[in-house]
Scaffold this motif. Structure first.
Motif, PDB file in Angstrom:
ATOM      1  N   PRO A  74       0.817  -1.211   0.000  1.00  0.00           N
ATOM      2  CA  PRO A  74       0.000   0.000   0.000  1.00  0.00           C
ATOM      3  C   PRO A  74       0.856   1.270   0.000  1.00  0.00           C
ATOM      4  O   PRO A  74       2.079   1.188   0.084  1.00  0.00           O
ATOM      5  CB  PRO A  74      -0.796  -0.114   1.305  1.00  0.00           C
ATOM      6  N   ASN A  75       0.234   2.411  -0.060  1.00  0.00           N
ATOM      7  CA  ASN A  75       0.949   3.684  -0.024  1.00  0.00           C
ATOM      8  C   ASN A  75       1.824   3.750   1.214  1.00  0.00           C
ATOM      9  O   ASN A  75       1.397   3.373   2.308  1.00  0.00           O
ATOM     10  CB  ASN A  75      -0.024   4.869   0.018  1.00  0.00           C
ATOM     11  N   GLY A  76       3.030   4.220   1.025  1.00  0.00           N
ATOM     12  CA  GLY A  76       3.925   4.419   2.159  1.00  0.00           C
ATOM     13  C   GLY A  76       4.606   3.159   2.653  1.00  0.00           C
ATOM     14  O   GLY A  76       5.315   3.168   3.657  1.00  0.00           O
ATOM     15  N   ALA A  77       4.437   2.047   1.942  1.00  0.00           N
ATOM     16  CA  ALA A  77       4.989   0.767   2.414  1.00  0.00           C
ATOM     17  C   ALA A  77       6.514   0.721   2.321  1.00  0.00           C
ATOM     18  O   ALA A  77       7.154  -0.041   3.039  1.00  0.00           O
ATOM     19  CB  ALA A  77       4.384  -0.386   1.616  1.00  0.00           C
ATOM     20  N   GLY A  78       7.080   1.518   1.416  1.00  0.00           N
ATOM     21  CA  GLY A  78       8.539   1.506   1.253  1.00  0.00           C
ATOM     22  C   GLY A  78       9.006   1.099  -0.134  1.00  0.00           C
ATOM     23  O   GLY A  78      10.203   0.941  -0.360  1.00  0.00           O
ATOM     24  N   LYS A  79       8.070   0.970  -1.059  1.00  0.00           N
ATOM     25  CA  LYS A  79       8.395   0.500  -2.411  1.00  0.00           C
ATOM     26  C   LYS A  79       9.396   1.420  -3.120  1.00  0.00           C
ATOM     27  O   LYS A  79      10.420   0.969  -3.632  1.00  0.00           O
ATOM     28  CB  LYS A  79       7.117   0.381  -3.258  1.00  0.00           C
ATOM     29  N   THR A  80       9.075   2.708  -3.144  1.00  0.00           N
ATOM     30  CA  THR A  80       9.942   3.646  -3.861  1.00  0.00           C
ATOM     31  C   THR A  80      11.307   3.743  -3.191  1.00  0.00           C
ATOM     32  O   THR A  80      12.336   3.819  -3.863  1.00  0.00           O
ATOM     33  CB  THR A  80       9.260   5.031  -3.951  1.00  0.00           C
ATOM     34  N   THR A  81      11.319   3.692  -1.873  1.00  0.00           N
ATOM     35  CA  THR A  81      12.593   3.725  -1.143  1.00  0.00           C
ATOM     36  C   THR A  81      13.467   2.548  -1.576  1.00  0.00           C
ATOM     37  O   THR A  81      14.658   2.711  -1.847  1.00  0.00           O
ATOM     38  CB  THR A  81      12.333   3.682   0.379  1.00  0.00           C
ATOM     39  N   LEU A  82      12.873   1.372  -1.664  1.00  0.00           N
ATOM     40  CA  LEU A  82      13.616   0.186  -2.088  1.00  0.00           C
ATOM     41  C   LEU A  82      14.165   0.376  -3.508  1.00  0.00           C
ATOM     42  O   LEU A  82      15.344   0.107  -3.774  1.00  0.00           O
ATOM     43  CB  LEU A  82      12.703  -1.047  -2.019  1.00  0.00           C
TER      44      LEU A  82
HETATM   45  N1  LIG Z   1      12.249  12.110   1.862  1.00  0.00           N
HETATM   46  C1  LIG Z   1      11.500  11.616   2.846  1.00  0.00           C
HETATM   47  N2  LIG Z   1      11.479  12.171   4.076  1.00  0.00           N
HETATM   48  C2  LIG Z   1      10.744  11.650   5.072  1.00  0.00           C
HETATM   49  N3  LIG Z   1       9.977  10.548   4.943  1.00  0.00           N
HETATM   50  C3  LIG Z   1       9.946   9.945   3.753  1.00  0.00           C
HETATM   51  C4  LIG Z   1      10.696  10.447   2.635  1.00  0.00           C
HETATM   52  N4  LIG Z   1      10.465   9.625   1.576  1.00  0.00           N
HETATM   53  C5  LIG Z   1       9.606   8.684   2.014  1.00  0.00           C
HETATM   54  N5  LIG Z   1       9.293   8.859   3.306  1.00  0.00           N
HETATM   55  C6  LIG Z   1       8.433   8.000   4.145  1.00  0.00           C
HETATM   56  O1  LIG Z   1       8.926   6.685   4.074  1.00  0.00           O
HETATM   57  C7  LIG Z   1       7.874   5.738   3.980  1.00  0.00           C
HETATM   58  C8  LIG Z   1       8.014   4.922   2.719  1.00  0.00           C
HETATM   59  O2  LIG Z   1       7.832   5.772   1.604  1.00  0.00           O
HETATM   60  P1  LIG Z   1       7.926   5.252   0.101  1.00  0.00           P
HETATM   61  O3  LIG Z   1       7.807   6.418  -0.785  1.00  0.00           O
HETATM   62  O4  LIG Z   1       9.113   4.390  -0.046  1.00  0.00           O
HETATM   63  O5  LIG Z   1       6.612   4.348   0.023  1.00  0.00           O
HETATM   64  P2  LIG Z   1       5.868   3.760  -1.252  1.00  0.00           P
HETATM   65  O6  LIG Z   1       5.568   2.334  -0.924  1.00  0.00           O
HETATM   66  O7  LIG Z   1       6.621   4.048  -2.484  1.00  0.00           O
HETATM   67  O8  LIG Z   1       4.492   4.568  -1.241  1.00  0.00           O
HETATM   68  P3  LIG Z   1       3.551   5.034  -2.467  1.00  0.00           P
HETATM   69  O9  LIG Z   1       2.703   3.854  -2.812  1.00  0.00           O
HETATM   70  O10 LIG Z   1       2.754   6.130  -1.848  1.00  0.00           O
HETATM   71  O11 LIG Z   1       4.435   5.488  -3.573  1.00  0.00           O
HETATM   72  C9  LIG Z   1       6.600   6.548   4.055  1.00  0.00           C
HETATM   73  O12 LIG Z   1       6.186   6.571   5.383  1.00  0.00           O
HETATM   74  C10 LIG Z   1       7.030   7.919   3.614  1.00  0.00           C
HETATM   75  O13 LIG Z   1       6.211   8.904   4.180  1.00  0.00           O
END
Ligand SMILES: Nc1ncnc2c1ncn2[C@@H]1O[C@H](COP(=O)(O)OP(=O)(O)OP(=O)(O)O)[C@@H](O)[C@H]1O
Ligand SMILES: [Mg+2]
Length: 332
Positions: A45-53
């Protein structure tokens, strides 16, 4: 066989910029292996960490702790070795120069990567043909709809014929047809290039299920399961599940059903006419009891459907919550 991608206790923290300076654990001890030729999904889901990975694996962001390797190279120490072999596409990004045409944008990008002229020309045409952009090659990017722009992004990702390609929510914001086109293209490309590896993130469960050989389900920075779609579904306890659409006057509570013997779980989602109920039962026979209870509480059954298990059920089973199913339509 050596893994194309490997992570070892990979973690990433963020500190918020506001006064509170909260620490957010975006990735928490992630251990993954992706093999050559795989179409690997990261679903969450949103915010799970996908983009970070994805950012860590594409060497755009460094881990807070743990390590990761792509093609055997360490993402932190050997990022220069990795970059020529990978490419990435992010959904919803507005990249490209609006004043240039689609062809010019793609051409320019090919030049950055040092593609020979004839190869670039051939690939641009072939890829544009495959995604349905060929009659737009001479259109300025600024004049394209969001969906067509995203198709340009997708073409850009594949243009360099990368060994490892990362697609971060490639169908985000696309209409149903455009999303289908992109998925069909991804599948076709992988079939034609069996030794390439593709990592795709999505929050559309059907998309993950349709495309991916294996899926890592990610929730709050942790991988909660990683397997083939079929194997993930086999983890579900044997049960019967039904979707019942009901209409009612006044109030209706899922607790009316949840306490019946043989009922494992009930999810209710309000609709303009009443509600959708997803009921998970120990066996088909329990349905009789459920229908009786609905009648008792003056709920009228509008439709009833037996459901085969989905990844949504798997997620629910593993995490104990689900994410907005109304948002899932695009992947149908
Ligand atoms: N630059 C940042 N500073 C602070 N928190 C961040 C930053 N980037 C991401 N986060 C937090 O880290 C967590 C993971 O974010 P990420 O973008 O990796 O999720 P995601 O799975 O890609 O979500 P989405 O489906 O919304 O794209 C979230 O809680 C987000 O708010
Ligand atoms: Mg994201």
């Amino acid at each position: 066989m050596e893994a194309t991608i490997r992570t070892e206790n990979l973690s990433r923290m963020y500190v918020t910029r506001d006064k509170a300076r909260r620490r957010i654990v975006a990735l928490n001890q992630v251990n993954l292996e992706v093999h050559p030729g795989e179409l690997f999904g990261v679903l969450g889901p949103n915010g799970a960490g996908k983009t970070t990975l994805i950012k860590i694996l594409t060497t755009l962001l460094t881990p807070s702790s743990g390590r990761a390797w792509v093609l055997g190279y360490d993402v932190e120490r050997q990022y220069r070795r990795i970059r020529p072999f990978i490419n990435m596409v992010s959904g919803g990004e507005t990249s490209g120069y609006g004043l240039l045409t689609v062809y010019e944008n793609l051409w320019m990008f090919a030049q950055f990567y040092g593609l020979p002229t004839d190869v670039a020309r051939r690939r641009i045409h072939a890829l544009a043909e495959q995604v349905g952009l060929v009659d737009r090659l001479n259109t300025k990017v600024s004049e394209l709809s969001t969906g067509l722009r995203q198709k340009v992004n997708v073409v850009r990702g594949f243009l360099t014929d990368p060994l490892v390609l990362f697609l971060d929510e490639p169908t985000l914001g696309l209409d149903v047809q455009a999303a289908r086109d992109v998925r069909a293209f991804v599948k076709e490309w992988m079939a034609e290039h069996p030794n390439r590896t593709l990592v795709l993130t999505t929050h559309y469960m059907l998309e993950a299920e349709e495309l991916c050989d294996r899926i890592a389900i990610i929730h709050r920075g942790r991988i909660v399961a990683c397997d083939t779609p079929a194997a993930l579904k086999q983890r579900l306890p044997q049960q019967a599940s039904f979707r019942i659409e009901i209409a009612f006057q006044g109030e209706f509570s899922p607790a009316y059903l949840g306490n019946l013997p043989g009922v494992r779980r009930v999810w209710m989602r309000k609709t303009p006419r009443g509600a959708h109920l997803d009921v998970y039962l120990e066996a088909d026979e329990v349905l009789v009891r459920v229908l009786e209870a609905l009648l008792q509480h003056q709920a009228r059954v509008l439709s009833l459907e037996k459901r085969t298990p989905t990844l949504e059920d798997v997620f629910l089973h593993l995490v104990g919550e689900t994410w907005d199913p109304d948002d899932q339509e695009q992947a149908a």
